[in-house]
Scaffold this motif. Structure first.
Motif, PDB file in Angstrom:
ATOM      1  N   ALA A 186     -47.497 -41.565 -24.898  1.00  0.00           N
ATOM      2  CA  ALA A 186     -47.432 -41.126 -23.355  1.00  0.00           C
ATOM      3  C   ALA A 186     -46.150 -40.670 -23.209  1.00  0.00           C
ATOM      4  CB  ALA A 186     -47.840 -42.397 -22.773  1.00  0.00           C
ATOM      5  N   ARG A 187     -45.182 -41.308 -23.622  1.00  0.00           N
ATOM      6  CA  ARG A 187     -43.658 -40.691 -23.640  1.00  0.00           C
ATOM      7  C   ARG A 187     -43.451 -39.069 -24.206  1.00  0.00           C
ATOM      8  NH1 ARG A 187     -41.926 -45.779 -24.753  1.00  0.00           N
ATOM      9  NH2 ARG A 187     -41.667 -45.258 -26.547  1.00  0.00           N
ATOM     10  N   ALA A 188     -44.113 -39.082 -25.362  1.00  0.00           N
ATOM     11  CA  ALA A 188     -43.928 -37.709 -25.761  1.00  0.00           C
ATOM     12  C   ALA A 188     -44.703 -36.712 -25.023  1.00  0.00           C
ATOM     13  CB  ALA A 188     -44.556 -37.656 -27.356  1.00  0.00           C
ATOM     14  N   LEU A 189     -45.836 -37.052 -24.562  1.00  0.00           N
ATOM     15  CA  LEU A 189     -46.632 -36.166 -23.608  1.00  0.00           C
ATOM     16  C   LEU A 189     -45.674 -35.799 -22.329  1.00  0.00           C
ATOM     17  CD1 LEU A 189     -49.137 -34.426 -23.430  1.00  0.00           C
ATOM     18  CD2 LEU A 189     -50.441 -36.538 -22.590  1.00  0.00           C
ATOM     19  N   ARG A 190     -45.431 -37.087 -21.958  1.00  0.00           N
ATOM     20  CA  ARG A 190     -44.721 -36.972 -20.508  1.00  0.00           C
ATOM     21  C   ARG A 190     -43.234 -35.953 -20.739  1.00  0.00           C
ATOM     22  NH1 ARG A 190     -45.531 -41.954 -19.503  1.00  0.00           N
ATOM     23  NH2 ARG A 190     -43.540 -42.854 -20.347  1.00  0.00           N
ATOM     24  N   GLN A 191     -42.706 -35.980 -21.858  1.00  0.00           N
ATOM     25  CA  GLN A 191     -41.519 -35.352 -22.080  1.00  0.00           C
ATOM     26  C   GLN A 191     -41.971 -33.684 -22.168  1.00  0.00           C
ATOM     27  OE1 GLN A 191     -40.007 -36.991 -25.712  1.00  0.00           O
ATOM     28  NE2 GLN A 191     -38.665 -38.400 -24.739  1.00  0.00           N
ATOM     29  N   LEU A 192     -42.850 -33.402 -22.935  1.00  0.00           N
ATOM     30  CA  LEU A 192     -43.425 -32.237 -22.962  1.00  0.00           C
ATOM     31  C   LEU A 192     -43.947 -31.733 -21.570  1.00  0.00           C
ATOM     32  CD1 LEU A 192     -46.198 -32.262 -25.934  1.00  0.00           C
ATOM     33  CD2 LEU A 192     -44.069 -31.123 -25.878  1.00  0.00           C
ATOM     34  N   MET A 193     -44.487 -32.276 -20.948  1.00  0.00           N
ATOM     35  CA  MET A 193     -44.769 -31.994 -19.360  1.00  0.00           C
ATOM     36  C   MET A 193     -43.893 -31.798 -18.622  1.00  0.00           C
ATOM     37  SD  MET A 193     -48.847 -33.768 -19.043  1.00  0.00           S
ATOM     38  CE  MET A 193     -49.448 -32.894 -17.732  1.00  0.00           C
TER      39      MET A 193
END
Length: 150
Positions: free
Chosen positions: A109-116
């Motif tokens: 979730a953190r990785a996806l949030r960083q991308l977004m």
């Protein structure tokens, strides 16, 4: 014929890149993709027989048996007698396995949030809408295919 600049091939590449990025961000437990997927299924769906688990994960029963043995040795899964059939064995995720899954999910979730965070507002909204729509369609197809097997 698709004349848009981003055709299906471009979308497949983008989805593969996103999946690879998000998967690589979750290192907790040192789990393989197959082990992580199996534990996640057990966490979502509850205890299952090895044969059901192998079929759902698309692997042979001997491969699933080996995987479950490794998960058991790591304390992430356990086998228990099936109360409805004394000869049967159910595989379940342990509390340690559930904790590992929770940490991995938080990392993803953190990785996806960083991308977004690197997207513009409209890109974020479009991505959220598209991913939720894809998830809905996939769920509907899975529900339909399970009804056909029943």
């Amino acid at each position: 014929m698709d004349t848009s600049p981003e055709g299906p091939d471009d979308l497949i590449v983008a989805v593969e890149q996103m999946i690879r990025y998000v998967r690589q961000s979750a290192r907790t437990g040192g789990l393989s993709t197959a082990a992580s997927s199996t534990l996640a299924r057990l966490s979502r769906e509850g205890p299952q027989r090895l044969t059901e688990l192998a079929r759902a994960e698309g692997v042979s029963q001997p491969n699933m048996t080996q995987l479950v043995t490794r998960l058991e040795r790591a304390g992430l899964a356990r086998r228990t007698a099936d109360a409805s059939d004394g000869r049967g064995v159910l595989v379940a995720v342990t509390s340690t396995g559930a904790e590992v899954l929770d940490r991995r999910r938080a990392q993803r979730a953190r990785a996806l949030r960083q991308l977004m965070e690197d997207m513009t507002g409209p890109e974020r909204q479009a991505t959220t809408t598209a991913l939720l729509a894809l998830a809905r369609v996939i769920d509907n197809r899975q529900d339909t295919s399970e009804e056909g097997r029943a």
